[in-house]
Design an enzyme around this catalytic site. Structure first.
Site: not given
Ligand code: LLP
Length: 404
Positions: A225, A259, A261, A302, A329-330, A358
């Site tokens: 985190g 942990e 990341g 996000y 196409c979005e 990510y």
């Protein structure tokens, strides 16, 4: 300085580029912060699961935090020793639990009473004693984006304190379970220390109350985190982070596990994409690039901010307000909205920063787009660590059509 133009010429675009020296420096910073205590930095494989990245951390002594048996297998392949591998996640299947026990990893991080029952049953079948920790949900607001907040009772993760205590007692009385650790993870991209300290205090108190009834845990796992700078966020210094946690553990002789990341990989990564067109719709200006949401989903999912640098040959450096969008196409396929960018031309490169966590891992093949290549830069060495997916890779698993 990484020569993105040279890399783009050699490997094509869109392209992920990782600075392995930066990753190593981040690892060392965090490991040093816990100096004087037994600690394991268990890299959160989900942040960037390329085998070369995991191996890079393995060589430095890292452990691995995994959330699927696929990640556990990656960790083994990359050379992380079994005794430094943790397996977490709210929905482990029987097959995953079985394999984790057979592989004799450090512990399975259990997230519900029902799961504890399955682990016990499977361990019994295997005539094994499964090492476990329990993920406690301390009901703390981590003050981060709601999608990456995990330590509130509203979130699906972990169990409340009362249930945790009950589960430890059950595990301690079981022939097939060995409770060795306790775990919490309140959220990701944390930029404030207080919620972490508060959560650690709550969990440390639970450890003491277990100690009082002769349930002695060895591992205090504080999850991941630690936030990073995407823009101008104030972030937590590893030293302060370590001190805040250690401060809650007086009198307890436990190995700290964390942990991380994002902290290890995000700012080591760059997503390099090429400008295809500039385009004007009324007042709105767009820069269309060859990368898309299928490569880097964070802005679409996000509304995440990533700094973007234009490597342009154009004369004018005057800034203009643009949306930077991909070919998918979005309408949600964008990297930035109303971003101030210099005028760019066909074939100029844009370098999207903080893309090492990510990024690739949340990619997909939407719109039948092959995923980008990944390249590692270490000192003066450059290595292709994943080749670009081509059309044949994308259709390789599809069957019936070919059998007609
Ligand atoms: N440990 C556990 C139990 C986790 O759930 C996570 C992340 C980590 C460690 C690593 O967290 P980190 O140190 O990277 O913050 N896709 C989102 C992030 C999801 C994080 C999920 N869990 C994003 O792009 O921001």
């Amino acid at each position: 300085m990484i020569d993105f133009k040279e890399l783009a010429k050699e490997y094509g675009t869109p392209l992920y580029v990782y600075d392995f020296d930066y990753m190593a420096a981040q690892y060392t910073k965090l490991k040093e912060a816990f100096r004087g205590r037994k600690s394991i930095i268990a890299y959160a494989v989900k942040a960037n699961s390329n085998l070369s990245v995991i191996k890079h951390f393995a060589k430095m002594g890292s452990g691995a935090d995994c959330v699927s048996i696929g990640e556990v297998r990656r960790a083994f392949l990359a050379g992380i020793p079994a005794y430094k591998i943790i397996f977490s996640g709210v929905g482990k299947s029987d097959a995953e639990i079985r394999e984790a026990i057979e592989r004799d990893i450090l512990y399975i991080n259990v997230e519900s009473e029902a799961e504890l029952g399955r682990v016990e049953l499977i361990a019994k079948e295997l005539e094994a004693k499964a090492r476990i920790s329990i993920r406690v949900n301390p009901n703390i607001d981590p003050k981060t984006h709601p999608y990456i907040s995990t330590g509130l009772h509203d979130n699906k993760f972990g169990v409340d304190l009362e249930s945790a205590k009950r589960m430890y007692i059950k595990a301690n009385n079981s022939e097939s379970l060995d409770p060795v650790g306790i775990h919490f993870h309140i959220g990701s991209q944390l930029t404030e220390l207080d919620p972490i300290r508060e959560a650690a205090e709550i969990v440390a108190d639970l450890v003491r109350s277990l100690d009082a009834i002769d349930i002695e845990l060895k591992f205090f796992d504080v999850g991941g985190g630690l936030g990073i700078k995407y823009d101008d966020e104030t972030t937590i210094e590893p030293y302060d982070y370590a001190q805040a946690i250690l401060g809650t553990l007086t009198g307890l002789d436990m190995t700290i596990i964390c942990e991380p990341g994002r902290f290890l990989t995000a700012n080591a990564g760059y997503f390099v994409t090429k400008v295809l067109y500039e385009k004007q719709n009324g007042d709105k200006k767009f820069v269309v690039v060859d990368g898309a949401m299928n490569d880097l989903l964070r802005p679409s999912l996000y509304n995440a901010y990533h700094k973007i640098e234009a490597l342009t040959e154009a004369d004018s450096q005057e800034l203009q307000k643009v949306d930077i969008v991909g070919p998918v196409c979005e309408s949600g396929d964008f990297f930035a909205k109303d971003y101030m960018l210099p005028h760019v031309e066909h074939n100029d490169l844009l370098v999207i920063k903080s893309a090492g966590a990510y990024g690739f891992g949340m990619g997909s093949n939407y719109n039948t787009r092959g995923r980008s290549a990944e390249v590692a830069v270490e000192g003066s060495k450059v290595r292709l660590i994943r080749k670009r997916e081509d059309f044949e890779d994308l259709i390789a698993l599809e069957r019936e059509f070919l059998e007609d």
